[in-house]
Structures are given as structure tokens and as C-alpha cells.
Design a protein around this motif. Structure first.
Motif, short mmCIF file in Angstrom:
data_model
loop_
_atom_site.label_atom_id
_atom_site.label_comp_id
_atom_site.label_asym_id
_atom_site.label_seq_id
_atom_site.Cartn_x
_atom_site.Cartn_y
_atom_site.Cartn_z
N ARG A 48 0.17 -1.44 -0.16
CA ARG A 48 -0.09 -0.26 -0.29
C ARG A 48 0.69 1.16 0.20
O ARG A 48 0.88 2.32 -0.65
N LEU A 49 1.61 0.91 1.09
CA LEU A 49 2.45 2.88 0.95
C LEU A 49 3.14 2.26 0.00
O LEU A 49 3.75 3.66 -0.55
N VAL A 50 4.09 1.53 -0.53
CA VAL A 50 4.71 1.81 -2.22
C VAL A 50 3.90 3.23 -2.84
O VAL A 50 4.45 3.41 -3.76
N THR A 51 2.82 1.88 -3.14
CA THR A 51 1.84 2.65 -4.26
C THR A 51 1.22 3.88 -4.45
O THR A 51 1.70 4.47 -5.06
N LEU A 52 1.12 3.92 -2.82
CA LEU A 52 0.81 5.42 -2.84
C LEU A 52 2.00 6.58 -2.69
O LEU A 52 1.65 7.90 -3.34
N CYS A 53 3.03 6.39 -2.41
CA CYS A 53 3.96 7.75 -2.72
C CYS A 53 4.35 7.27 -4.03
O CYS A 53 3.83 8.91 -4.78
N ALA A 54 4.33 6.13 -5.12
CA ALA A 54 4.83 6.57 -6.22
C ALA A 54 3.06 7.29 -6.76
O ALA A 54 3.72 7.81 -7.85
N ALA A 55 2.24 7.36 -6.81
CA ALA A 55 1.40 8.08 -7.21
C ALA A 55 1.79 9.02 -6.64
O ALA A 55 1.63 10.32 -7.47
N LEU A 56 1.99 9.71 -5.70
CA LEU A 56 1.82 11.36 -5.36
C LEU A 56 2.90 11.87 -6.36
O LEU A 56 2.73 12.68 -6.22
N LEU A 57 4.16 11.13 -6.26
CA LEU A 57 5.21 11.39 -6.63
C LEU A 57 5.78 11.17 -8.22
O LEU A 57 6.56 11.33 -9.06
N HIS A 58 4.82 10.38 -8.85
CA HIS A 58 5.26 10.19 -10.27
C HIS A 58 5.43 11.43 -11.09
O HIS A 58 6.00 11.27 -12.30
N ASP A 59 5.52 12.11 -10.77
CA ASP A 59 5.07 13.66 -11.72
C ASP A 59 5.68 15.08 -11.29
O ASP A 59 5.96 15.50 -12.02
N ILE A 60 7.23 13.85 -10.34
CA ILE A 60 7.61 15.69 -9.40
C ILE A 60 8.95 16.26 -10.41
O ILE A 60 9.13 16.83 -9.75
N GLY A 61 9.06 15.36 -11.02
CA GLY A 61 10.23 15.87 -12.31
C GLY A 61 9.67 16.44 -13.65
O GLY A 61 10.05 16.82 -14.17
N HIS A 62 9.02 16.99 -13.49
CA HIS A 62 7.91 17.94 -14.42
C HIS A 62 8.72 19.05 -14.62
O HIS A 62 8.68 19.30 -13.15
N GLY A 63 8.56 19.52 -15.95
CA GLY A 63 10.03 20.84 -15.51
C GLY A 63 8.73 21.80 -16.35
O GLY A 63 7.67 21.57 -16.71
N ASP A 86 10.12 -1.18 -12.85
CA ASP A 86 10.98 -1.79 -12.66
C ASP A 86 10.32 -3.09 -11.83
O ASP A 86 10.93 -3.77 -10.96
N TYR A 87 9.26 -2.38 -10.94
CA TYR A 87 9.13 -2.80 -9.38
C TYR A 87 8.67 -4.43 -9.79
O TYR A 87 8.13 -4.67 -10.53
N PRO A 88 9.12 -5.46 -8.99
CA PRO A 88 8.80 -6.64 -9.36
C PRO A 88 7.45 -7.42 -8.97
O PRO A 88 6.76 -8.23 -10.04
N ASN A 89 5.97 -6.55 -8.37
CA ASN A 89 4.91 -6.74 -8.48
C ASN A 89 4.19 -5.69 -9.66
O ASN A 89 3.92 -4.34 -9.40
N PRO A 90 3.98 -6.51 -10.62
CA PRO A 90 2.98 -5.88 -11.74
C PRO A 90 0.84 -5.00 -11.06
O PRO A 90 0.84 -4.04 -12.11
#
Length: 440
Positions: free
Chosen positions: A89-104, A155-159
Motif C-alpha cells: 500500500r505505502l509504496v503504491t501511494l508514494c509512487a502515485a503522489l510522486l509520479h510527476d515530480i520531475g516535470h519541468g 522495474d518494481y517486481p509486483n506488476p
């Protein structure tokens, strides 16, 4: 703990984990408040002033609802049963929150000119020990930032986790379609989110949808298709992107030329210079946002270079280039059109462009493609899976069909009445070609 954010799309966004609140409060995440979600689209749909910040929160909220549903309805009972392990759960939520943080700043246009990669920069922000984001994630465990980054890099092992963040129906797309539709004042992106979430379920190899919800899934695919055609690929928005790209290109070329001649301009855009030098750091990247670039454009309106000054004024004053659709029978006209634009006094490198827009609204899985998409699986009553386009005539009709539009952009002055103009014959010839041969 529980904090809430009021949101026009999801009503309330619930934050139930300290690490999520800590991430939201980092300077890297707060920077997303200063980057528009839709770039130049606000020049067409004036309400589209929403930001990457609000979309990222929305993506998190959709992911939170999905994981809560999975834990409630499909909790794992034995290892390998293909059901939901709430340890994810927590890795999913953090990835969802941060997925666009690199946009310029003005992300896609900026990427094209300066060859940056927002997905790569996203993983750098997450994994760099100097960022506040990394420091917040490391409070969970030393390897937690790497886990979150691997979800975004696929690359995360859980699809199941990867597909929740990036697939043909994921938390990212579900939020941006609804959010972009709302803020552009259009209805094209609306779909039944509640129903989609209700029929969504985990299985061993990823995410599937109960076949009883096929109509909600079809509606999502069609909504996405309509948003690309009607909003994301709008010809005027693309025109402003062309001007923005040419503006940054001109600034870069002037800088390179003057550096080669040991000449320094009166105004130096210090935050852009590392990108002109092709030697920027993550710190340099994070200093840029839409407001910084707009401030430089204001400065350049008064620049001694007439092209840089004019393009800046066109961008800030919303003076788009006009366009005509290119068809194969008329492509041969483009050299003549460029010649006429040159005769009228415009530099064709900066005042004309060919611009493509291509999208696959739905495509069945093809492992041989350059970027294979995860196909949408429907789960039947007996637990077997079928791929969406094999049971949906509606989706089948657009599967593999490219939604495309190729346009030739040129100065709007080429269509102005020029009876008293020195080049009136040039303008008349240009207008005749446009009127008779190209679709405006």
C-alpha cells in the motif's frame, strides 16, 4: 492521523500516513504548484490553470481508493494467490503522489529543446540523498526511495503496483481526464470513476476489470480518445507550443553565438544558462518553473534581437500562428509556402513549423512494439481473462487506429488583407494556396 484537502474533483483527498504529508510539504513537491498541468492549453481553455500539484494529489487519492478497495475486497490469503498484499500500500501511494515530480517548466516543450527527461529526473529526485523527498522516504526504510523509484521506472517486481500507476487505465489517467475536463470546461473526459473502481481487481499478473463493468471501461477509453482530439491536440494550443519552442530555441542560439564571439548580452537568464551550456544539475532543474520562464520572456520583449523580442511578445500576448492541415496530396506545396513566407519578410526557421500529433487511444498488447502497452484484461465469471478489444466492438473499432493530425504553421499576417502591402502579390499567392488546397 488524518488530514484532508478539499478538491473539486474528488471532494476530499484523505491523507492518512505521515510520510504522505511529509512528502507534500517538501520543497520539491511544493514546486509543482508553480507548473501548469496543461502547459499552453490555458491559451485556448482559459480555465485550465490547474497545476501538477493538484493532479499529483488527485492521482494519490485515486490510488488510495483503489488500495482500500483491494484490501477490503481482495486481501491475500496465501502467498502467491494473486490477491492484494496490503504491504504494498505505502509504496503504491508514494509512487502515485510522486509520479510527476520531475516535470519541468512548460515541461514537454522544454524537454524537446533541452533534451531533458522528466521521468529520469523524477527518479533522481526520489533517490538523491540531498532532496527533501528522499529524506522523507528514508524515514520508512533506507531502501524505500529505491522501491518507490522502481515503480515509476516500471522495474518494481509486483506488476499490480506498477499497473496501478502506469497502464492503459491507471490512477494517473483517471485523475487527469476528470481534472482536465473540469478545468477546461469540457465534458469529453467524464467517465464513471465509481464504477471503474468497483469493478477493478487484482490478479496474479496485474490488474483486471470484472466483465460486468465493460461499459464503464469502454466509456473511459472513448473519453480519453475525445480529450486527445478535442483538448490535448487543439491546433491553437499546439501553435502556442510552437512559438514557445522557437522562442527558447532562439534564446539558446543567440547565447551560443555570442559566447563563441566572447560577447555577453546585457540581460543574462541565469537560471537557464546551465541548460544552454548543456551542463545542468538537479538543483538547476528544480529552480525553474513556469513563472521563471515567463519573467525571462517579459525581459526578452525588450531585447535588441527582433526575432527574440517578437516571439516573446507573441507568446505573452497570445498571438498564435495560424495553421493548415497537411494532407499527402498537398505536402508538395510546403516548399512554395515557405518561400512565400520568406518573401513576406519572415524567417521560416522561427515562423513556420510542421507539427504532428499522434496518439493510440487503445492498443492491444504487442510485445514487439518499442513501448508495449499493458492490455486491459476483463475477468469473466469463471475467473478466465479476455482482452478488452476481443469482446468490445466499440473498442475494437479504435484499437491500433492512430488518431493523428499534421499541420503547417505560419504567421497569421499571411492571411491579412494586404492591398497596400509591398508584397501583396506574395500574400495573395499564399492565400490562394491555403484556400484552394489546404484545409484551415
Amino acid at each position: 492521523m488524518e488530514k484532508v484537502f478539499r478538491d473539486p474533483i474528488h471532494d476530499y483527498i484523505y491523507v492518512q500516513d505521515q510520510v504522505i504529508l511529509d512528502l507534500i510539504n517538501t520543497k520539491e513537491f511544493q514546486r509543482l504548484r508553480r507548473i501548469h498541468q496543461l502547459g499552453t492549453t490555458s491559451f485556448v481553455f482559459h480555465g485550465a490553470e490547474h497545476t501538477r500539484f493538484s493532479h499529483s494529489l488527485g492521482c494519490y487519492e485515486v490510488a488510495r481508493r483503489i488500495t482500500d478497495s483491494f484490501e477490503r475486497n481482495y486481501p491475500t490469503k496465501t502467498p502467491g494467490d494473486g490477491l492484494w498484499n496490503n504491504d504494498e500500500r505505502l509504496v503504491t501511494l508514494c509512487a502515485a503522489l510522486l509520479h510527476d515530480i520531475g516535470h519541468g517548466a512548460y515541461s514537454h516543450t522544454f524537454e524537446h529543446i533541452f533534451h531533458t527527461d522528466h521521468e529520469l529526473i523524477t527518479t533522481q529526485i526520489i533517490t538523491d540523498p540531498q532532496t527533501e523527498v528522499n529524506q522523507a522516504l528514508r524515514q520508512i526504510s533506507p531502501d524505500f526511495p529505491t522501491k518507490v523509484a522502481s515503480v515509476i521506472s516500471h522495474d518494481y517486481p509486483n506488476p499490480q503496483v506498477v499497473q496501478l500507476i502506469s497502464s492503459q487505465i491507471d490512477a494517473d489517467r483517471m485523475d487527469y481526464l476528470l481534472r482536465d475536463s473540469y478545468y477546461t470546461g469540457t465534458n469529453y473526459g467524464n467517465f464513471d470513476l465509481t464504477r471503474i473502481l468497483r469493478v477493478m481487481r487484482p490478479y496474479k499478473n496485474g490488474i483486471a476489470f470484472q466483465i460486468s463493468g465493460i461499459h464503464a471501461v469502454e466509456d473511459f477509453i472513448v473519453s480519453r480518445f475525445q480529450m486527445y482530439v478535442q483538448v490535448y491536440f487543439h491546433s491553437v494550443s499546439r501553435s502556442m507550443e510552437v512559438i514557445l519552442g522557437h522562442l527558447l530555441q532562439r534564446a539558446n542560439e543567440l547565447y551560443q553565438s555570442e559566447r563563441a564571439n566572447n560577447h555577453q548580452r546585457a540581460f543574462q537568464p541565469h537560471y537557464l544558462m546551465p541548460f544552454f551550456d548543456e551542463n545542468f544539475s538537479l538543483t538547476d532543474y528544480l529552480k525553474l518553473d513556469d513563472g521563471v520562464l515567463n519573467t525571462y520572456f517579459l525581459q526578452w520583449e525588450d531585447d535588441e534581437d527582433p526575432i527574440l523580442s517578437d516571439l516573446s511578445a507573441r507568446f505573452l500576448g497570445r498571438i498564435p500562428l495560424k495553421s493548415a492541415q497537411i494532407k499527402e496530396p498537398t505536402r508538395s506545396l510546403l516548399p512554395e509556402l515557405r518561400k512565400l513566407v520568406t518573401e513576406a519578410g519572415f524567417d521560416v526557421e522561427y515562423y513556420t513549423a510542421e507539427n504532428d500529433s499522434y496518439d493510440l487511444p487503445y492498443d492491444a498488447y504487442d510485445p514487439t512494439s518499442k513501448k508495449p502497452r499493458t492490455q486491459i484484461e476483463l475477468m469473466q465469471a469463471d475467473g478466465s481473462l479476455v482482452e478488452l478489444s476481443t469482446v468490445s466492438d466499440l473498442v475494437k473499432s479504435i484499437t491500433g487506429k492512430i488518431s493523428s493530425d499534421e499541420r503547417f504553421y505560419f504567421p497569421k499576417e499571411m492571411l491579412v488583407n494586404t492591398d497596400n502591402n509591398l508584397f501583396s502579390d506574395t500574400f495573395a499567392a499564399f492565400q490562394a494556396h491555403i484556400k484552394n488546397n489546404l484545409i484551415r
